[in-house]
Design a protein around this motif. Sequence first.
Motif, PDB file in Angstrom:
ATOM      1  N   VAL A 194      -8.240  -1.416  -0.783  1.00  0.00           N
ATOM      2  CA  VAL A 194      -8.189  -0.332   0.080  1.00  0.00           C
ATOM      3  C   VAL A 194      -9.548  -0.741   1.004  1.00  0.00           C
ATOM      4  O   VAL A 194     -10.637  -1.024   0.324  1.00  0.00           O
ATOM      5  CB  VAL A 194      -8.540   0.950  -0.448  1.00  0.00           C
ATOM      6  CG1 VAL A 194      -8.883   2.283   0.467  1.00  0.00           C
ATOM      7  CG2 VAL A 194      -7.435   1.416  -1.347  1.00  0.00           C
ATOM      8  N   ILE A 220      -3.604  -3.733  -5.375  1.00  0.00           N
ATOM      9  CA  ILE A 220      -3.956  -2.725  -4.354  1.00  0.00           C
ATOM     10  C   ILE A 220      -5.383  -3.065  -3.944  1.00  0.00           C
ATOM     11  O   ILE A 220      -6.391  -3.039  -4.592  1.00  0.00           O
ATOM     12  CB  ILE A 220      -3.631  -1.410  -4.846  1.00  0.00           C
ATOM     13  CG1 ILE A 220      -2.081  -1.265  -5.309  1.00  0.00           C
ATOM     14  CG2 ILE A 220      -4.041  -0.362  -3.510  1.00  0.00           C
ATOM     15  CD1 ILE A 220      -1.254  -1.243  -4.186  1.00  0.00           C
ATOM     16  N   SER A 228       0.805  -1.124   0.079  1.00  0.00           N
ATOM     17  CA  SER A 228       0.062   0.055   0.007  1.00  0.00           C
ATOM     18  C   SER A 228       1.020   1.271  -0.015  1.00  0.00           C
ATOM     19  O   SER A 228       1.746   1.307   0.815  1.00  0.00           O
ATOM     20  CB  SER A 228      -0.818   0.159   1.350  1.00  0.00           C
ATOM     21  OG  SER A 228      -1.503   1.473   1.560  1.00  0.00           O
TER      22      SER A 228
END
Lengths: 123, 110
Positions: free
Chosen positions: B100, B98, A61
């Motif tokens: 989130v 990725i 991240s």
Amino acid sequence: EVHLVQSGAEVKKPGESLRISCKGSGYTFTNYWIGWVRQVPGKGLEWMGIIYPGQSDITYSPSFQGLVTISADKSINTAYLQWSSLKASDTAIYYCARHVRDDFSLNYYFQYWGQGTQVTVSS
Amino acid sequence: QTVVTQEPSFSVSPGGTVTLTCGLSSGSVSTAYHPSWYQQTPGQAPRTLIYSTNSRSSGVPARFSGSILGNKAALTITGAQADDESDYYCVLYMGSGIWVFGGGTKLTVL
């Protein structure tokens, strides 16, 4: 049956280094992404990054890039999360999770979870 | 910086239906974000409920369902039970490995 077993709680001082682990069993370790999720006390979950043990392919991240190191030892089916210099703000529970990242089936999610490792950083 | 938004808190009566949502600070959530949902009770590791928008994870009761509602992903609990009182997190896949998390919704059943 898939299991992810994490190492035990740690209490460290600021500036110390630390490596916590996550051992996978019940599946072919090198065939699945495994990643880390942070939970600061009283706060939500934050995705940190993943590794593909078969090729040591790693993605972080942006929020955690440069702050931690993710690695794996496929010979012992274990993934690691490492700090070189801990801060008090690293105090949190850290979960490992087996990820599904499948561009063929278009499935992208966290399938199995470890039990969590409490890391406390305090002087 | 992509921000995934969720209601901070919600309440539902036992037996009632509640829909929690997951949006983006900029733009719309679609199936292309492969939304997934996780349940966490205090002191426990998260539990996977829904993946790929609307697929239930193994062992998850049918009262949990996922969908896209308007420009958000949604988790609907139909016939809420007392032990559904938990924190619920959505996660969006941004591509390139990725993910989130949203900020989570604290669901109260009362």
